[in-house]
Design a protein around this motif. Structure first.
Motif, mmCIF file in Angstrom:
data_model
loop_
_atom_site.group_PDB
_atom_site.id
_atom_site.type_symbol
_atom_site.label_atom_id
_atom_site.label_comp_id
_atom_site.label_asym_id
_atom_site.label_seq_id
_atom_site.Cartn_x
_atom_site.Cartn_y
_atom_site.Cartn_z
ATOM 1 N N UNK A 109 -45.540 -15.236 60.409
ATOM 2 C CA UNK A 109 -46.649 -15.501 61.326
ATOM 3 C C UNK A 109 -47.952 -15.664 60.554
ATOM 4 N N UNK A 110 -48.180 -14.806 59.549
ATOM 5 C CA UNK A 110 -49.387 -14.875 58.730
ATOM 6 C C UNK A 110 -49.444 -16.197 57.958
ATOM 7 N N UNK A 111 -48.319 -16.608 57.372
ATOM 8 C CA UNK A 111 -48.274 -17.884 56.655
ATOM 9 C C UNK A 111 -48.504 -19.060 57.615
ATOM 10 N N UNK A 112 -47.978 -18.943 58.806
ATOM 11 C CA UNK A 112 -48.177 -19.997 59.804
ATOM 12 C C UNK A 112 -49.642 -20.074 60.213
ATOM 13 N N UNK A 113 -50.294 -18.926 60.372
ATOM 14 C CA UNK A 113 -51.718 -18.913 60.730
ATOM 15 C C UNK A 113 -52.544 -19.544 59.608
ATOM 16 N N UNK A 114 -52.193 -19.256 58.366
ATOM 17 C CA UNK A 114 -52.891 -19.885 57.241
ATOM 18 C C UNK A 114 -52.671 -21.394 57.242
ATOM 19 N N UNK A 115 -51.471 -21.824 57.576
ATOM 20 C CA UNK A 115 -51.189 -23.259 57.670
ATOM 21 C C UNK A 115 -52.024 -23.882 58.781
ATOM 22 N N UNK A 116 -52.142 -23.213 59.905
ATOM 23 C CA UNK A 116 -52.975 -23.694 61.002
ATOM 24 C C UNK A 116 -54.440 -23.781 60.599
ATOM 25 N N UNK A 117 -54.902 -22.780 59.827
ATOM 26 C CA UNK A 117 -56.277 -22.818 59.307
ATOM 27 C C UNK A 117 -56.487 -24.056 58.453
ATOM 28 N N UNK A 118 -55.574 -24.290 57.541
ATOM 29 C CA UNK A 118 -55.708 -25.417 56.622
ATOM 30 C C UNK A 118 -55.689 -26.751 57.369
ATOM 31 N N UNK A 119 -54.777 -26.895 58.303
ATOM 32 C CA UNK A 119 -54.688 -28.137 59.078
ATOM 33 C C UNK A 119 -55.990 -28.369 59.835
ATOM 34 N N UNK A 120 -56.528 -27.334 60.457
ATOM 35 C CA UNK A 120 -57.777 -27.488 61.198
ATOM 36 C C UNK A 120 -58.931 -27.837 60.264
ATOM 37 N N UNK A 121 -59.015 -27.155 59.119
ATOM 38 C CA UNK A 121 -60.112 -27.416 58.192
ATOM 39 C C UNK A 121 -60.074 -28.835 57.639
ATOM 40 N N UNK A 122 -58.893 -29.343 57.353
ATOM 41 C CA UNK A 122 -58.775 -30.717 56.863
ATOM 42 C C UNK A 122 -59.223 -31.693 57.952
#
Length: 96
Positions: free
Chosen positions: A4-17
């Motif tokens: 879940x934590x890795x997925x949240x980080x992936x979501x952060x990165x996708x949003x920031x890009x």
């Protein structure tokens, strides 16, 4: 919890890009063709990136908490960036 934590980080990165792409569009005006091309490229790359993250964290099995983690990460990042940008916009309006 780790997935879940890795997925949240992936979501952060996708949003920031995507947020960076939106800023770029405001700096350099694009017509509809280029916006569509950028969006298509973004979503293709995002699909590969999220697939790689799913494969790395859950052996290729899509789990509901991975999808939820990506959504939560993106939403949290959106609200944090919204607060920060609103703060700077308010400061710049007071200076005028």
């Amino acid at each position: 919890l780790s997935v879940f934590f890795h997925a949240a980080l992936a979501g952060n990165l996708v949003y920031l890009v995507y947020f960076a792409i939106r800023i770029l569009r405001r700096i350099i005006k694009h017509n509809l063709f280029w916006v569509s091309l950028e969006d298509a490229f973004f979503w293709i790359v995002t699909g590969f990136y999220l697939f790689a993250q799913i494969y790395k964290t859950s052996n290729g099995t899509i789990r509901w908490y991975f999808v939820l983690g990506v959504a939560v990460g993106g939403i949290l990042t959106h609200h944090i960036i919204l607060k920060i940008t609103k703060k700077y916009i308010d400061k710049s309006k007071k200076k005028e």
